[in-house]
Scaffold this motif. Structure first.
Motif, PDB file in Angstrom:
ATOM      1  N   GLY A  13       0.844  -1.284   0.047  1.00  0.00           N
ATOM      2  CA  GLY A  13      -0.069  -0.008  -0.121  1.00  0.00           C
ATOM      3  C   GLY A  13       0.745   1.148   0.083  1.00  0.00           C
ATOM      4  N   GLU A  32      10.221   3.511   6.364  1.00  0.00           N
ATOM      5  CA  GLU A  32      10.089   1.964   6.427  1.00  0.00           C
ATOM      6  C   GLU A  32      10.965   1.577   7.813  1.00  0.00           C
ATOM      7  OE1 GLU A  32       8.294  -0.720   5.332  1.00  0.00           O
ATOM      8  OE2 GLU A  32       9.443  -1.798   6.839  1.00  0.00           O
ATOM      9  N   VAL A 130       8.372   4.959  12.802  1.00  0.00           N
ATOM     10  CA  VAL A 130       7.694   5.988  13.064  1.00  0.00           C
ATOM     11  C   VAL A 130       6.823   5.553  14.104  1.00  0.00           C
ATOM     12  CG1 VAL A 130       5.996   7.875  12.571  1.00  0.00           C
ATOM     13  CG2 VAL A 130       7.741   7.391  11.016  1.00  0.00           C
TER      14      VAL A 130
HETATM   15  C1  LIG Z   1      -1.585 -15.574   4.503  1.00  0.00           C
HETATM   16  C2  LIG Z   1      -1.914 -14.312   3.781  1.00  0.00           C
HETATM   17  C3  LIG Z   1      -2.176 -14.233   2.316  1.00  0.00           C
HETATM   18  C4  LIG Z   1      -2.697 -12.987   1.831  1.00  0.00           C
HETATM   19  N1  LIG Z   1      -2.924 -13.207   0.229  1.00  0.00           N
HETATM   20  C5  LIG Z   1      -3.209 -12.072  -0.077  1.00  0.00           C
HETATM   21  C6  LIG Z   1      -3.549 -12.306  -1.731  1.00  0.00           C
HETATM   22  O1  LIG Z   1      -3.394 -13.412  -2.205  1.00  0.00           O
HETATM   23  N2  LIG Z   1      -4.080 -11.049  -2.187  1.00  0.00           N
HETATM   24  C7  LIG Z   1      -4.141  -9.988  -1.757  1.00  0.00           C
HETATM   25  O2  LIG Z   1      -4.912  -8.990  -2.273  1.00  0.00           O
HETATM   26  N3  LIG Z   1      -3.978  -9.904  -0.431  1.00  0.00           N
HETATM   27  C8  LIG Z   1      -3.478 -11.015   0.371  1.00  0.00           C
HETATM   28  N4  LIG Z   1      -3.207 -11.004   1.684  1.00  0.00           N
HETATM   29  C9  LIG Z   1      -3.415  -9.443   2.460  1.00  0.00           C
HETATM   30  C10 LIG Z   1      -2.360  -8.593   2.052  1.00  0.00           C
HETATM   31  O3  LIG Z   1      -0.856  -9.304   2.301  1.00  0.00           O
HETATM   32  C11 LIG Z   1      -2.204  -7.385   2.718  1.00  0.00           C
HETATM   33  O4  LIG Z   1      -3.603  -6.993   2.925  1.00  0.00           O
HETATM   34  C12 LIG Z   1      -1.334  -6.365   2.133  1.00  0.00           C
HETATM   35  O5  LIG Z   1       0.011  -6.588   2.475  1.00  0.00           O
HETATM   36  C13 LIG Z   1      -1.582  -5.210   3.186  1.00  0.00           C
HETATM   37  O6  LIG Z   1      -0.507  -4.011   2.598  1.00  0.00           O
HETATM   38  P1  LIG Z   1      -0.197  -2.831   3.581  1.00  0.00           P
HETATM   39  O7  LIG Z   1       0.779  -1.962   2.721  1.00  0.00           O
HETATM   40  O8  LIG Z   1      -1.550  -2.159   3.958  1.00  0.00           O
HETATM   41  O9  LIG Z   1       0.529  -3.203   4.908  1.00  0.00           O
HETATM   42  P2  LIG Z   1       1.745  -4.526   4.879  1.00  0.00           P
HETATM   43  O10 LIG Z   1       2.232  -4.972   3.607  1.00  0.00           O
HETATM   44  O11 LIG Z   1       1.794  -4.968   6.074  1.00  0.00           O
HETATM   45  O12 LIG Z   1       3.012  -3.160   5.050  1.00  0.00           O
HETATM   46  C14 LIG Z   1       3.391  -2.341   6.181  1.00  0.00           C
HETATM   47  C15 LIG Z   1       4.598  -1.992   6.246  1.00  0.00           C
HETATM   48  O13 LIG Z   1       4.894  -1.070   7.241  1.00  0.00           O
HETATM   49  C16 LIG Z   1       6.034  -1.012   7.920  1.00  0.00           C
HETATM   50  N5  LIG Z   1       5.807  -0.804   9.245  1.00  0.00           N
HETATM   51  C17 LIG Z   1       5.048  -1.144  10.205  1.00  0.00           C
HETATM   52  N6  LIG Z   1       5.121  -0.337  11.315  1.00  0.00           N
HETATM   53  C18 LIG Z   1       5.843   0.646  11.139  1.00  0.00           C
HETATM   54  C19 LIG Z   1       6.211   1.830  11.652  1.00  0.00           C
HETATM   55  N7  LIG Z   1       6.090   2.191  12.878  1.00  0.00           N
HETATM   56  N8  LIG Z   1       7.224   2.884  11.081  1.00  0.00           N
HETATM   57  C20 LIG Z   1       7.743   2.230  10.029  1.00  0.00           C
HETATM   58  N9  LIG Z   1       7.278   1.316   9.220  1.00  0.00           N
HETATM   59  C21 LIG Z   1       6.356   0.417   9.618  1.00  0.00           C
HETATM   60  C22 LIG Z   1       6.302  -2.578   7.863  1.00  0.00           C
HETATM   61  O14 LIG Z   1       7.476  -2.956   8.209  1.00  0.00           O
HETATM   62  C23 LIG Z   1       5.786  -2.906   6.430  1.00  0.00           C
HETATM   63  O15 LIG Z   1       6.771  -2.920   5.478  1.00  0.00           O
HETATM   64  C24 LIG Z   1      -2.593 -11.993   2.457  1.00  0.00           C
HETATM   65  C25 LIG Z   1      -2.491 -11.796   3.595  1.00  0.00           C
HETATM   66  C26 LIG Z   1      -2.059 -13.019   4.467  1.00  0.00           C
HETATM   67  C27 LIG Z   1      -1.624 -12.844   6.003  1.00  0.00           C
END
Ligand SMILES: Cc1cc2nc3c(=O)[nH]c(=O)nc-3n(C[C@H](O)[C@H](O)[C@H](O)COP(=O)(O)OP(=O)(O)OC[C@H]3O[C@@H](n4cnc5c(N)ncnc54)[C@H](O)[C@@H]3O)c2cc1C
Length: 389
Positions: A13, A32, A130
């Motif tokens: 995201g 990150e 953060v």
């Molecule tokens: C088993 C499994 C299978 C999945 N399969 C699918 C699929 O096939 N298709 C699909 O669409 N979705 C799938 N998902 C869901 C998907 O992985 C998540 O919805 C997606 O990764 C969310 O993206 P995000 O960027 O919101 O969060 P994340 O990918 O979790 O990224 C968050 C980032 O923020 C960083 N971070 C966290 N806290 C801090 C902080 N305080 N300061 C700085 N950095 C920080 C973390 O290190 C990380 O890099 C699956 C999830 C799981 C658990």
């Protein structure tokens, strides 16, 4: 209207939002916490609604090169291998929904996103955690016009914004791993997105990296999970025991695995707030989505594009963030709810799941493809790049 944005989290995201904002002339910095951008999470399914956004951002070709396009999405009995439901995808997804359905290794997706972000002038700071925000944005970093919390399901920013809505363990854990196709008997794993369902557990298999790797995600109900970490290395023999006696495709696949990681699955009710002043939540930070619709990352990708578009077309940041919240909340809430319900289906519970387990529902061969796709129409047809503001 806005010139600078800070984003916390270089996950799917955060990086997508960085690209979309930078392409609209915003100077973006991403913070990150990890020391390097490594995705351990094996594969991810990218449905047409997510692909429409990624193609609009100019990533279609790069993703095509590393993707695998499945023939169909199939639900099977995990023991007998009998197919209950089959929805054709290859070629058809592009025709019916306007973009292909891809399976991709997460590390490949992250590399493609990171390259595009750097090319667009985004600055990415690693080892940069953060902890909180105030009325001017993120504490401890140089302030920006817009601050985005894309820090995932364990989001500290979401917890600060919604202190009475803590994240909750769902009683389910997911095991993820990948096996080189060359280490398996030819044709062992079907070229589909296959859910092998069973009582209280299921396993999903599909190919990534152009077919070179078989990815699996196994979900098991576990009420007594004591590990407080979000992910940890799993014990392969435990996983093999959980699926002992299942269809030979599964037992042979797990026998060929050399490493597996475990994710505890967490959820939150609909959050009261996504926006506080100039701070907006995005992706799992705003709406953790269980993996049972393969839509969590797709929702984060849609959020990212719409947030950037709101910021580009609305005359004030206030109006942009209000519009973002209004546009995104109903859709993400619908997907969160569908994903929760699918646990019943895949684990042979509830009325539909019960029917599946008794094998009374066998639509695999009798439904025309248009009808088989009907349940996915609202999800896959959605085009975040064509929203009328
Ligand atoms: C088993 C499994 C299978 C999945 N399969 C699918 C699929 O096939 N298709 C699909 O669409 N979705 C799938 N998902 C869901 C998907 O992985 C998540 O919805 C997606 O990764 C969310 O993206 P995000 O960027 O919101 O969060 P994340 O990918 O979790 O990224 C968050 C980032 O923020 C960083 N971070 C966290 N806290 C801090 C902080 N305080 N300061 C700085 N950095 C920080 C973390 O290190 C990380 O890099 C699956 C999830 C799981 C658990």
């Amino acid at each position: 209207m806005i010139r600078t944005a800070n984003i916390v989290g270089a996950g799917i995201g955060g990086l997508t939002a960085a690209i979309a904002l930078a392409q609209r002339g915003v100077h973006v910095r991403v913070f990150e916490q990890a020391p390097e951008l490594l995705e351990v999470g094996a594969g991810i399914q990218l449905s047409p609604n997510a692909m429409k956004v990624l193609i609009a951002l100019g990533l279609g070709e790069a993703l095509h090169e590393v993707a695998f396009e499945p023939n169909s999405a199939v639900i099977k009995n995990g023991h007998s291998g009998k197919a209950y439901v089959s929805v054709p995808l290859k070629g058809i997804a592009s025709r019916v929904f306007g973009a292909p359905y891809y399976h991709i290794h997460r590390a490949d997706l992250q590399a493609v996103l990171q390259n595009k972000a750097l090319e667009a002038g985004v600055e990415i700071a690693l080892n940069a955690r953060v902890e909180s925000y105030d009325e001017a944005g993120f504490s401890c970093v140089e302030r920006a016009d817009l601050s985005v919390g894309a820090d995932g399901v364990g989001s500290v920013l979401s917890a600060q914004m919604n202190p009475d809505q803590p994240v909750q363990f769902t009683g389910q854990i997911a095991w993820r791993g990948a096996v080189p196709t060359a280490h398996l008997p030819t044709g062992l794993v079907p070229p589909d997105a296959t859910v092998w369902s069973g009582s209280g557990k299921h396993i999903v298999t599909y190919y990534v990296r152009g077919g070179d790797l078989v990815n699996f995600v196994a979900v098991e109900e576990k009420s007594n999970w004591a590990d407080t970490s979000w992910t940890s290395q799993g014990d392969l023999s435990d996983l093999q025991n959980v699926f002992d006696g299942w269809h030979s495709t599964i037992t042979m696949l797990l026998a060929a695995s050399t490493q597996v990681n475990i994710w505890a699955l967490y959820d939150k009710p609909e959050l009261k707030k996504w926006v506080d002043g100039s701070v907006a939540l995005l992706g799992d930070a705003g709406h953790p989505t269980l993996p049972f619709m393969a839509q969590g990352a797709a929702m984060a990708i849609e959020d990212a594009y719409i947030l950037a578009q709101c910021v580009a077309v609305k005359s004030t940041l206030n109006e942009a963030l209000r519009t973002y919240e209004i546009l995104r909340k109903p859709r993400t809430k619908m997907l969160q709810s569908k994903a929760r319900k699918n646990a019943d289906l895949f684990h042979s519970r509830g009325s539909f799941g019960g029917l599946l387990s008794k094998a009374k529902l066998n639509v695999a061969r009798c439904l025309p493809s248009k009808l088989a796709m009907f349940p996915f129409n609202d999800i896959y047809k959605y085009d975040a790049t064509k929203i009328d503001f």
